[in-house]
Design a protein around this motif. Structure first.
Motif, mmCIF file in Angstrom:
data_model
loop_
_atom_site.group_PDB
_atom_site.id
_atom_site.type_symbol
_atom_site.label_atom_id
_atom_site.label_comp_id
_atom_site.label_asym_id
_atom_site.label_seq_id
_atom_site.Cartn_x
_atom_site.Cartn_y
_atom_site.Cartn_z
ATOM 1 N N ASP A 28 16.538 -5.300 79.090
ATOM 2 C CA ASP A 28 16.182 -4.406 80.193
ATOM 3 C C ASP A 28 15.979 -2.997 79.641
ATOM 4 N N LEU A 29 14.748 -2.531 79.682
ATOM 5 C CA LEU A 29 14.414 -1.229 79.112
ATOM 6 C C LEU A 29 15.167 -0.102 79.796
ATOM 7 N N HIS A 30 15.312 -0.175 81.114
ATOM 8 C CA HIS A 30 15.917 0.931 81.861
ATOM 9 C C HIS A 30 17.397 1.076 81.532
ATOM 10 N N VAL A 31 18.074 -0.021 81.243
ATOM 11 C CA VAL A 31 19.476 0.061 80.822
ATOM 12 C C VAL A 31 19.584 0.804 79.499
ATOM 13 N N ASN A 32 18.712 0.472 78.566
ATOM 14 C CA ASN A 32 18.720 1.152 77.266
ATOM 15 C C ASN A 32 18.424 2.639 77.411
ATOM 16 N N ILE A 33 17.441 2.978 78.226
ATOM 17 C CA ILE A 33 17.055 4.381 78.388
ATOM 18 C C ILE A 33 18.178 5.176 79.039
ATOM 19 N N GLU A 34 18.850 4.604 80.031
ATOM 20 C CA GLU A 34 19.952 5.308 80.675
ATOM 21 C C GLU A 34 21.076 5.593 79.694
ATOM 22 N N ARG A 35 21.396 4.618 78.867
ATOM 23 C CA ARG A 35 22.439 4.842 77.875
ATOM 24 C C ARG A 35 22.035 5.929 76.875
ATOM 25 N N LEU A 36 20.810 5.883 76.411
ATOM 26 C CA LEU A 36 20.357 6.876 75.443
ATOM 27 C C LEU A 36 20.285 8.270 76.063
ATOM 28 N N LYS A 37 19.896 8.353 77.327
ATOM 29 C CA LYS A 37 19.881 9.664 77.981
ATOM 30 C C LYS A 37 21.288 10.221 78.134
ATOM 31 N N GLU A 38 22.241 9.335 78.343
ATOM 32 C CA GLU A 38 23.633 9.789 78.413
ATOM 33 C C GLU A 38 24.114 10.275 77.044
ATOM 34 N N LEU A 39 23.721 9.550 75.999
ATOM 35 C CA LEU A 39 24.111 9.955 74.651
ATOM 36 C C LEU A 39 23.468 11.270 74.241
ATOM 37 N N PHE A 40 22.223 11.464 74.645
ATOM 38 C CA PHE A 40 21.496 12.682 74.286
ATOM 39 C C PHE A 40 21.481 13.686 75.436
#
Length: 520
Positions: A28-40
């Motif tokens: 799921d692309l959106h799960v990955n993007i949400e995690r990365l946005k939280e990290l960055f």
């Protein structure tokens, strides 16, 4: 990295347990993007570029300013918009059919996504594809290759290293075009993740030396490395010694020459200075230009340097000792001249020498820190004006100004800055010893200095080798530079195998035409 691991751990604790690790890239692309946005979070330079190619949704992630945007646009975004027409794609399809950049690889961990982005790579994440694609399209504004300022030469290559790791390794590879030249990659620094390359020539380097270098690098635990000086202090043998034990250079030809003698080089990202180990005292007295001139010129220059190194170390202390304790050693006419010039001076020779030396060092430091054009004017005019004013005011004598000026010139003849500043620092204890004990103090200082140098090692190699312990093969390239046709062996203190450097019978001999008096 600790923050990233903590966030990933918190994500895992809040999610439903599953067989797939939460550190893996999800389909799921959106799960990955949400995690990365939280990290960055609060990282304004991290770009999340969304791409919609037909029914396929994807994101390009990179650091603004560290990539070649034209390459990403031409070989990444445009290709996807043109050729992706089906709803279901795979990582292999993207790598083989879509992305036309030269360096592409796949990753499956979220930590790898973060580390690659921070290293200046671009990461492509596609919906329904549980794999990230790393695109090597580093770019941004970098200083171009130019002539090195600290190691300029009259004859020799004019290219110097830059702050880019891969540009520097390419410069060395251009000098040594052999598959025996190896480059091992390593990151150091918990926060900076500074990249470095360990360079050596397989078959020439000692396995024990290579293992020792890697072991010392593995022991480094530090939050960041911003310049090669960090690494130098952390891996040298004797951290309390004033003498440098690792050579640094910004010339690719110097690196190549030392690699061919069985040494190891470290090239660190973000600095134009490479580290070369092991190093001996005599390496710091040699310039790369010595090997490009004919050997007659190189012999003269090396002997001149060694003489002026001794002058830079001992001349002020000799003046203090002779004028204070051993006036009988001075010729009568010169003694009368010195006495007349010192008649109105209120300070003893020891204090006078310290005042002038400290003032000269301050002027030199000011000349380095000020803008280049202004700095040169300040250092030259300051020395002339202050020296003349001090003599006229009766604070220092004219002979002392001459002695300090000659000493300063002598220190400039040392090719390596780190050795030159070591000699400059040692000048002060020698002056104090001369003021306290005269020539006996200078002899005592020299004995202590030689004892210290004889005890020192650089990665197991004696610091004064090949003079102590003596090696006839190595001493050909110490006080003099023997002709190339006579230096047919590599230094035996660093190379144990494959010691032959050149073929036999290379000594030039007159041709038949020359013997008959005709041009050949």
């Amino acid at each position: 990295m600790r923050k990233i691991k903590k966030i990933l751990k918190n994500d895992q604790s809040r999610s439903v347990p599953s067989e797939k690790s939460e550190k893996d890239i999800e389909a799921d692309l959106h799960v990955n993007i949400e995690r990365l946005k939280e990290l960055f979070k609060d990282c304004s330079d991290i770009v999340f570029r969304q791409i919609l190619a037909g029914e396929v949704e994807a994101y390009l992630l990179f650091v603004d300013g560290l990539i070649d945007t034209n390459s990403i646009q031409l070989h990444g975004i445009n290709q996807m918009l043109k050729e992706v027409e089906r709803e279901r794609v795979t990582a292999d399809f993207l790598v083989e059919k879509i992305l036309s950049v030269s360096s592409v690889n796949e990753i499956t961990k979220l930590d790898d996504v973060v580390s690659n982005i921070l290293k200046g790579n671009t990461v492509l994440l596609v919906d329904r594809v549980p794999t990230g694609i790393v695109i090597d399209a580093k770019g941004g504004q970098r200083r171009s290759v130019s002539e090195p300022e600290t190691e300029s030469v009259v004859r020799g290559p004019r290219e110097g290293m830059t702050e880019s790791l891969r540009v520097n390794t390419a410069l060395v590879r251009h000098k040594i075009r052999s598959n025996r030249l190896k480059m091992l990659s390593k990151d150091v620094g918990e926060e900076t993740k500074t990249g470095m390359a360990i360079l050596y020539i397989d078959g020439l380097v000692s396995p024990q030396l290579l293992e020792e270098v890697q072991a010392r690098l593995d022991r480094i635990k530090i939050d960041g490395v911003l310049e090669s000086g960090y690494i130098e202090e952390l891996i040298e043998d004797n951290p309390w010694s004033v003498f440098p034990q690792i050579q640094n250079t910004e010339r690719p030809d110097t690196i190549a020459a030392n690699l061919l003698e069985g040494r190891v080089a470290l090239i660190i990202d973000g600095t134009p200075l490479a580290l070369i180990m092991p190093a001996t005292f005599w390496q710091f007295m040699q310039a790369s230009e010595d090997y490009y001139h004919r050997y007659h010129i190189s012999i003269f220059l090396r002997l001149l340097r060694l003489i002026f190194v001794f002058i830079a170390l001992t001349l002020p202390s000799l003046y203090v000792a002779v004028t204070t304790y051993h006036q009988e050693m001075i010729p009568t006419n010169l003694l009368f001249s010195i006495a007349a010039s010192r008649e109105a001076i209120p300070f003893p020779a020891l204090v006078e020498a310290l005042i002038m030396e400290i003032s000269f060092e301050a002027l030199r430091e000011a000349g380095v820190r000020l803008p280049k054009i202004v700095g040169q004017a300040v250092s030259i005019l300051g020395a002339l004006v202050i020296g003349q004013a001090a003599v006229e005011a009766g604070i220092v004598s004219a002979p002392m100004v001459i002695v300090v000026s000659i000493t300063g010139i002598a220190s400039f003849t040392i090719p390596r800055f780190n050795m030159a500043i070591s000699i400059r620092l040692l000048r002060f204890p020698f002056i104090v010893l001369a003021g306290m004990f005269g020539l006996f103090g200078i002899v005592l200082g020299i004995l202590i200095l030689l004892t210290h140098l004889c005890k020192m090692r650089s990665f197991g190699i004696p610091y004064l080798s090949p003079v102590s312990p003596f090696s006839w093969n190595g001493v050909k390239d110490v006080f003099i530079r023997a002709p190339w046709w006579s230096m047919n062996k590599r230094p035996n203190q660093t190379v144990k195998k494959d010691t032959t450097r050149e073929g036999e019978n290379l000594k030039p001999s007159p041709g038949k035409g020359s013997e008959e008096g005709n041009p050949t």
